[in-house]
Design a protein around this motif. Sequence first.
Motif, PDB file in Angstrom:
ATOM      1  N   PHE A  63      35.135  64.130   0.311  1.00 52.97           N
ATOM      2  CA  PHE A  63      33.847  64.033   1.015  1.00 52.97           C
ATOM      3  C   PHE A  63      33.603  65.221   1.955  1.00 52.97           C
ATOM      4  CE2 PHE A  63      32.745  62.936   5.426  1.00 52.97           C
ATOM      5  CZ  PHE A  63      31.365  62.905   5.331  1.00 52.97           C
ATOM      6  N   PHE A  65      27.134  51.727   7.808  1.00 51.84           N
ATOM      7  CA  PHE A  65      28.107  51.267   6.816  1.00 51.84           C
ATOM      8  C   PHE A  65      27.996  49.763   6.578  1.00 51.84           C
ATOM      9  CE2 PHE A  65      29.497  55.267   8.559  1.00 51.84           C
ATOM     10  CZ  PHE A  65      29.687  55.993   7.398  1.00 51.84           C
ATOM     11  N   TYR A 117      35.162  52.154   9.708  1.00 52.49           N
ATOM     12  CA  TYR A 117      34.295  52.175   8.524  1.00 52.49           C
ATOM     13  C   TYR A 117      34.490  50.867   7.743  1.00 52.49           C
ATOM     14  CZ  TYR A 117      33.915  57.388   8.849  1.00 52.49           C
ATOM     15  OH  TYR A 117      33.685  58.685   9.227  1.00 52.49           O
ATOM     16  N   THR A 170      36.055  52.908   0.148  1.00 53.22           N
ATOM     17  CA  THR A 170      35.255  53.474   1.236  1.00 53.22           C
ATOM     18  C   THR A 170      35.036  54.978   1.112  1.00 53.22           C
ATOM     19  OG1 THR A 170      36.141  51.744   2.680  1.00 53.22           O
ATOM     20  CG2 THR A 170      35.127  53.647   3.765  1.00 53.22           C
ATOM     21  N   LEU A 171      36.097  55.705   0.808  1.00 57.68           N
ATOM     22  CA  LEU A 171      36.024  57.174   0.806  1.00 57.68           C
ATOM     23  C   LEU A 171      35.800  57.750  -0.594  1.00 57.68           C
ATOM     24  CD1 LEU A 171      39.104  57.986   3.116  1.00 57.68           C
ATOM     25  CD2 LEU A 171      36.707  57.702   3.799  1.00 57.68           C
ATOM     26  N   SER A 172      35.071  58.849  -0.665  1.00 60.44           N
ATOM     27  CA  SER A 172      34.898  59.556  -1.937  1.00 60.44           C
ATOM     28  C   SER A 172      36.240  60.026  -2.484  1.00 60.44           C
ATOM     29  CB  SER A 172      33.975  60.761  -1.750  1.00 60.44           C
ATOM     30  OG  SER A 172      32.668  60.352  -1.466  1.00 60.44           O
ATOM     31  N   SER A 189      29.618  53.568   0.479  1.00 54.91           N
ATOM     32  CA  SER A 189      29.706  54.619   1.503  1.00 54.91           C
ATOM     33  C   SER A 189      30.172  55.951   0.923  1.00 54.91           C
ATOM     34  CB  SER A 189      30.682  54.183   2.602  1.00 54.91           C
ATOM     35  OG  SER A 189      31.952  53.883   2.037  1.00 54.91           O
ATOM     36  N   THR A 190      30.320  56.030  -0.388  1.00 48.50           N
ATOM     37  CA  THR A 190      30.819  57.254  -1.021  1.00 48.50           C
ATOM     38  C   THR A 190      29.648  58.211  -1.248  1.00 48.50           C
ATOM     39  OG1 THR A 190      30.677  55.968  -3.047  1.00 48.50           O
ATOM     40  CG2 THR A 190      32.852  56.296  -2.128  1.00 48.50           C
ATOM     41  N   THR A 191      29.717  59.387  -0.632  1.00 47.06           N
ATOM     42  CA  THR A 191      28.530  60.249  -0.581  1.00 47.06           C
ATOM     43  C   THR A 191      28.737  61.640  -1.174  1.00 47.06           C
ATOM     44  OG1 THR A 191      29.103  61.008   1.640  1.00 47.06           O
ATOM     45  CG2 THR A 191      27.709  59.056   1.481  1.00 47.06           C
ATOM     46  N   ALA A 192      29.940  61.928  -1.663  1.00 42.31           N
ATOM     47  CA  ALA A 192      30.208  63.258  -2.229  1.00 42.31           C
ATOM     48  C   ALA A 192      29.431  63.466  -3.521  1.00 42.31           C
ATOM     49  CB  ALA A 192      31.706  63.431  -2.483  1.00 42.31           C
ATOM     50  N   GLU A 199      25.390  63.152   0.399  1.00 43.51           N
ATOM     51  CA  GLU A 199      25.326  64.306   1.311  1.00 43.51           C
ATOM     52  C   GLU A 199      24.246  65.286   0.875  1.00 43.51           C
ATOM     53  OE1 GLU A 199      26.839  64.381   4.093  1.00 43.51           O
ATOM     54  OE2 GLU A 199      27.992  62.624   3.528  1.00 43.51           O
ATOM     55  N   LEU A 251      35.134  63.295   8.959  1.00 48.10           N
ATOM     56  CA  LEU A 251      35.103  61.846   9.175  1.00 48.10           C
ATOM     57  C   LEU A 251      35.043  61.623  10.696  1.00 48.10           C
ATOM     58  CD1 LEU A 251      37.743  60.965   6.462  1.00 48.10           C
ATOM     59  CD2 LEU A 251      35.318  60.356   6.388  1.00 48.10           C
ATOM     60  N   ASN A 302      27.516  62.186   6.596  1.00 50.53           N
ATOM     61  CA  ASN A 302      27.657  60.733   6.699  1.00 50.53           C
ATOM     62  C   ASN A 302      28.850  60.261   7.534  1.00 50.53           C
ATOM     63  OD1 ASN A 302      25.866  58.787   4.949  1.00 50.53           O
ATOM     64  ND2 ASN A 302      25.980  60.709   3.828  1.00 50.53           N
ATOM     65  N   GLY A 303      29.913  61.052   7.563  1.00 52.07           N
ATOM     66  CA  GLY A 303      31.108  60.662   8.310  1.00 52.07           C
ATOM     67  C   GLY A 303      30.819  60.432   9.786  1.00 52.07           C
TER      68      GLY A 303
HETATM   69  C1  1QQ Z   1      32.722  59.552   1.775  1.00 52.97           C
HETATM   70  C2  1QQ Z   1      31.984  59.250   3.012  1.00 52.97           C
HETATM   71  C3  1QQ Z   1      32.694  58.756   4.204  1.00 52.97           C
HETATM   72  C4  1QQ Z   1      31.979  59.143   5.448  1.00 52.97           C
HETATM   73  C5  1QQ Z   1      32.804  57.270   4.071  1.00 52.97           C
HETATM   74  C6  1QQ Z   1      33.311  56.554   5.257  1.00 52.97           C
HETATM   75  O1  1QQ Z   1      30.774  59.373   3.017  1.00 52.97           O
HETATM   76  O2  1QQ Z   1      33.954  59.578   1.763  1.00 52.97           O
HETATM   77  O3  1QQ Z   1      32.031  59.780   0.786  1.00 52.97           O
END
Ligand code: 1QQ
Length: 375
Positions: free
Chosen positions: A179, A306, A49, A106-108, A129-132, A149, A231, A255-256
């Motif tokens: 996430f 990404f 990622y 990178t991560l939520s 890339s944070t989608t939560a 998401e 992930l 998204n993972g």
């Molecule tokens: C988040 C994601 C992950 C898939 C990022 C790599 O969307 O942690 O929000």
Amino acid sequence: LMTVLLLLALTACSGNSSEKTSKTNSAKGDKVSAKLGVISYITGPGAAYGEAITNGLKLAQKEINAKGDVKIDLVTEDSAGKQEQALSAAQKLMSDDDIVGIIGPTLSTEMNVVGKEADMNGIPIMGTSTTAEGIPQIGDYVFRNSLPEALAIPTALKKAVDKYDVKKVAILYGNDDVFTKSGFDTMKKAAEDMKLDILTIETFQKGQSDYNAQLTKIKGLKPDLILCSALYNEGAVIMDQARKAGLDVPFVGGNGFNSPQVIDIAGQAADGLIVATPWFADKPDQKVQDFVKKFEAEYGKKPDQFAAQAYDALYIYAEALKNAGEADRDALRDALAKIKNFPGILGNFSFDKDGDVVMEPTVLIIKDGKFQLFE
Ligand code: 1QQ
């Protein structure tokens, strides 16, 4: 009295120094030169990622600096996908007064703590890339340009349900990550909204290597489809073990799963994975194809979601810096919030009132070891 004097002296000093920074960098009309901090997942099990993200950023930086309206320096720190490490990286970056904005983490799970810290310190931060659920709502300084998401999963599920006449589903999710948990909440709600029968809800943890207990139970219940919030590292192993256990039903992931790593790790077993994404490298669009060509020339492989989101994010920052006319944290925050219809490779980009994004996702399926349009 001493304390008051000391406080006055300190305020005067800090006032002066920030004035100095913005003066050296600004004088409206001049080219803006700015330093941005990057926090990325560069080492550890999710390092692909971070590799994609930093590659996307570097390519955008090269182009932006060559064009010359804005000059951007990037200072990159590795978070290794860990909350604590992401937080200390953020503190290090924020303590540099010349750094006016942050990209990542990178991560939520990381952004959940880093976003609060950045907001408290008054420095703009943008996740690519944070989608939560709830990330941009952390505060006024927190933004993202990644597809949440809450938009991705219902779109992918709806298409899969229509196509395969799905009635019964099983859900499998990681319960120790912001996430994967948020993705699960969205999956459960989407399944309920679509009146699907949820046969079972199973959980796993980061780094787990054996999923046979969960998969055996799921197989016995005969679902038409599996909703999996993971992930790529765990997700790919789950698909591999599912296929080996004779579970051949389609998977819908969040998204993972939008990483070519899923195919690299799971091989054939990744076939049948359905995801929603704002990115499709084979899209017949001039802008998309130009970017794919430049990226391939630079890195010898196609950009994934990404890389594409990170590339757009730096262009969005560059536009905001240009509009702000100075390298200043508050001016940059305000300029970011005002971005409207910015033409990126993921389409015309705007932030909503929370600093969140509205996007039309495309639904893809892995078939014959390749992400393809799911129609
Ligand atoms: C988040 C994601 C992950 C898939 C990022 C790599 O969307 O942690 O929000």
